[in-house]
Design an enzyme around this catalytic site. Structure first.
Site, mmCIF file in Angstrom:
data_model
loop_
_atom_site.group_PDB
_atom_site.id
_atom_site.type_symbol
_atom_site.label_atom_id
_atom_site.label_comp_id
_atom_site.label_asym_id
_atom_site.label_seq_id
_atom_site.Cartn_x
_atom_site.Cartn_y
_atom_site.Cartn_z
ATOM 1 N N HIS A 1 0.830 -1.217 0.000
ATOM 2 C CA HIS A 1 0.000 0.000 0.000
ATOM 3 C C HIS A 1 0.859 1.259 0.000
ATOM 4 O O HIS A 1 0.378 2.339 0.346
ATOM 5 C CB HIS A 1 -1.006 -0.001 1.174
ATOM 6 C CG HIS A 1 -2.111 -1.007 0.969
ATOM 7 N ND1 HIS A 1 -3.275 -0.710 0.310
ATOM 8 C CD2 HIS A 1 -2.194 -2.322 1.297
ATOM 9 C CE1 HIS A 1 -4.046 -1.795 0.263
ATOM 10 N NE2 HIS A 1 -3.403 -2.789 0.853
ATOM 11 N N ALA B 1 -6.774 -13.787 -6.248
ATOM 12 C CA ALA B 1 -6.084 -14.227 -5.031
ATOM 13 C C ALA B 1 -4.951 -13.279 -4.652
ATOM 14 O O ALA B 1 -4.115 -13.615 -3.818
ATOM 15 C CB ALA B 1 -5.546 -15.645 -5.217
ATOM 16 N N GLY B 2 -4.896 -12.130 -5.293
ATOM 17 C CA GLY B 2 -3.873 -11.156 -4.928
ATOM 18 C C GLY B 2 -2.538 -11.396 -5.604
ATOM 19 O O GLY B 2 -1.520 -10.859 -5.181
ATOM 20 N N LEU B 3 -2.525 -12.214 -6.686
ATOM 21 C CA LEU B 3 -1.267 -12.449 -7.419
ATOM 22 C C LEU B 3 -1.290 -11.726 -8.771
ATOM 23 O O LEU B 3 -0.569 -12.089 -9.690
ATOM 24 C CB LEU B 3 -1.020 -13.950 -7.605
ATOM 25 C CG LEU B 3 -0.910 -14.770 -6.310
ATOM 26 C CD1 LEU B 3 -0.629 -16.236 -6.621
ATOM 27 C CD2 LEU B 3 0.192 -14.218 -5.397
ATOM 28 N N SER C 1 -3.675 -11.394 -11.166
ATOM 29 C CA SER C 1 -4.220 -12.016 -12.373
ATOM 30 C C SER C 1 -4.828 -10.944 -13.288
ATOM 31 O O SER C 1 -4.779 -11.089 -14.509
ATOM 32 C CB SER C 1 -5.271 -13.064 -12.009
ATOM 33 O OG SER C 1 -6.245 -12.503 -11.151
ATOM 34 N N GLU D 1 -7.326 -0.146 -15.597
ATOM 35 C CA GLU D 1 -7.830 -0.630 -14.298
ATOM 36 C C GLU D 1 -8.544 0.518 -13.558
ATOM 37 O O GLU D 1 -9.619 0.331 -12.995
ATOM 38 C CB GLU D 1 -6.636 -1.138 -13.489
ATOM 39 C CG GLU D 1 -6.990 -1.851 -12.221
ATOM 40 C CD GLU D 1 -7.279 -3.332 -12.405
ATOM 41 O OE1 GLU D 1 -6.728 -3.951 -13.338
ATOM 42 O OE2 GLU D 1 -8.066 -3.866 -11.614
ATOM 43 N N ASP E 1 1.615 -3.413 -9.697
ATOM 44 C CA ASP E 1 1.331 -4.697 -10.345
ATOM 45 C C ASP E 1 1.699 -4.650 -11.823
ATOM 46 O O ASP E 1 2.349 -5.559 -12.356
ATOM 47 C CB ASP E 1 -0.162 -5.042 -10.215
ATOM 48 C CG ASP E 1 -0.614 -5.060 -8.775
ATOM 49 O OD1 ASP E 1 0.244 -5.027 -7.879
ATOM 50 O OD2 ASP E 1 -1.836 -5.093 -8.547
ATOM 51 N N TYR F 1 -10.343 -1.074 -0.537
ATOM 52 C CA TYR F 1 -9.091 -0.566 -1.115
ATOM 53 C C TYR F 1 -9.231 0.928 -1.430
ATOM 54 O O TYR F 1 -8.388 1.745 -1.046
ATOM 55 C CB TYR F 1 -8.752 -1.357 -2.384
ATOM 56 C CG TYR F 1 -7.453 -0.968 -3.023
ATOM 57 C CD1 TYR F 1 -6.271 -1.606 -2.678
ATOM 58 C CD2 TYR F 1 -7.390 0.059 -3.971
ATOM 59 C CE1 TYR F 1 -5.060 -1.240 -3.255
ATOM 60 C CE2 TYR F 1 -6.198 0.433 -4.549
ATOM 61 C CZ TYR F 1 -5.039 -0.227 -4.202
ATOM 62 O OH TYR F 1 -3.845 0.141 -4.766
HETATM 63 C C1 GLA Z 1 -3.080 -4.070 -5.147
HETATM 64 C C2 GLA Z 1 -2.915 -2.863 -6.062
HETATM 65 C C3 GLA Z 1 -1.476 -2.316 -6.016
HETATM 66 C C4 GLA Z 1 -1.028 -2.092 -4.581
HETATM 67 C C5 GLA Z 1 -1.331 -3.296 -3.706
HETATM 68 C C6 GLA Z 1 -1.064 -3.037 -2.247
HETATM 69 O O1 GLA Z 1 -2.318 -5.130 -5.613
HETATM 70 O O2 GLA Z 1 -3.239 -3.221 -7.385
HETATM 71 O O3 GLA Z 1 -1.383 -1.157 -6.784
HETATM 72 O O4 GLA Z 1 -1.604 -0.927 -4.067
HETATM 73 O O5 GLA Z 1 -2.692 -3.722 -3.819
HETATM 74 O O6 GLA Z 1 0.289 -2.839 -2.036
#
Ligand code: GLA
Length: 396
Positions: A38, A126-128, A130, A163, A175, A225
């Protein structure tokens, strides 16, 4: 649509029959963030790694103005016209490629149509990353098909705009940069203000990075978020009264932060800022520890990062906290934390190579006993960023 009995998936030829000579294939990886969570939208530094897991796109150009998208994971087919790429809630995964194609069309990169076939070994949601993977692989392919020269960082920024503006998630740039610019066996140190990058060799010696999926369905991720972003913006506005010239929260030094206590009185905002200031420091320290191979200290920084995300930034949640506590107490583990946006998704752990089996058993037992959920494990080295892999096409 028929199913390929060898792979269990619809194959490209059933989706798009015909001559294979002008068919091309591309790959974009997912990513895990080692540390710096973050901080990207606060102008700070991040240290992500592109994975060997990712999304393949096989594409056949068309000239009839039709775009067709198929994903083996979602088993969904969507067909649109190149001049009607508007967001459609019924289009599911296809909104991501439509989003980047819209952004690129606005930049003058137009396509006359195409059959886009996606297959991924990244768990979705899942936070990777995708979503960054599908956007970047589509954008890279579109640019290649259109023969349009676009620098890698411009592609990453175009994917972020897609996005932000098309999908509606106010994500930072981490990302898209890691998925685009990842390099084998390295982590990417990215300054999210200047966009300066440095590749940090990732030599984990006798340890390895284990990625653990909490398998907790993420909920309210986007709204929570966006809410964190707004809190950070509010805190910045308050601090700017004291520190004129402060452009980003992550630029607040530890000394300035200590001297800000009377200015920033709202407890929630104080916790948010404390996370950003201490996390920015941990990124700097983590890079220094990696450069000298002090993995025990690196592990300690991972643990500290998790505590800060749990207590100050409040983005982990009960399941992720249980998972990370189980990992931190497991055999061979010298550090663990949640990774990515949070609210579910994945954790990472630094584990002795010799103890990985015991580690997995311990984490699975402890986590399942408390939450009733069974975690998944992924082992992946640091891989390269988006690229064309046409020459390696097999089993189309
Ligand atoms: C997601 C967002 C990123 C970043 C992270 C947290 O993955 O897409 O830009 O803010 O959360 O570090």
């Amino acid at each position: 649509m028929s199913i390929d009995t060898a792979t269990g998936h619809v194959n490209f030829q059933t989706f798009s029959p015909g001559d294979m000579r002008n068919v091309r294939r591309f790959f974009a990886p997912g990513r895990v963030n080692l540390i710096g969570e973050h901080t990207d939208y606060n102008g700070g530094s991040v240290l992500p790694v592109a994975l060997e897991l990712g999304t393949w796109l096989t594409v056949r150009p068309r000239t009839d103005g039709v775009l067709r998208f198929f994903s083996t994971g979602f088993e969904q087919q969507v067909e649109v016209l190149v001049d009607d790429l508007s967001f459609n809630p019924n289009h599911g995964f296809a909104n991501y490629p439509k989003g980047i194609l819209t952004t690129l069309a606005n930049m003058g990169v137009g396509l006359s149509g195409g059959d886009f076939f996606y297959h991924s070994n990244l768990p979705s949601g899942a936070g990777l990353s995708s979503s960054a993977a599908i956007e970047v692989v589509t954008g890279y392919a579109a640019v290649a098909l259109a023969g349009y020269p676009l620098a890698f960082d411009e592609l990453a920024r175009a994917a972020q705009r897609a996005e932000n503006e098309y999908i509606g998630v106010q994500c930072g740039i981490m990302d898209q940069f890691s998925v685009t610019l990842g390099k084998q066996n390295t982590a990417l140190l990215l300054d999210c203000d200047s966009l300066h990058t440095e590749y940090i060799p990732l030599d984990l010696g006798d340890f390895m990075l284990v990625i653990i999926n909490s398998n907790k369905q993420r909920s309210l991720t986007e709204s929570a978020y966006n809410e964190r972003r707004q809190e950070c913006e509010r805190a910045l506005a308050v601090l700017q009264k004291q520190w004129t010239g402060l452009n980003f929260l992550a630029h607040l030094s530890e000394v300035q932060w200590e001297a800000s206590q009377a200015t920033l009185t709202e407890p929630v905002l104080r916790r948010r800022v404390r996370h950003i200031v201490t996390e920015q420091r941990r990124v700097v320290d983590a890079v220094a520890t990696l450069k000298v191979g002090n993995l025990v200290e690196f592990g300690r920084l991972l643990n500290a990062s998790h505590s800060s995300l749990r207590d100050d930034f409040e983005v982990s949640g009960w399941e992720l906290d249980t998972l990370v506590a189980a990992a931190q107490g497991a055999p061979g583990c010298i550090g663990a934390r949640m990774t990515g946006a949070g609210f579910g998704g994945c954790a990472i752990a630094l584990v002795s190579r010799e103890r990985v089996r015991d580690f997995r058993l311990h984490v699975t037992d402890q986590y399942a006993a408390v939450t009733g959920l069974v975690p998944s494990f992924y082992e992946s080295g640091a891989g390269a960023g988006v690229r064309e892999v046409t020459e390696r096409m097999q089993n189309l």
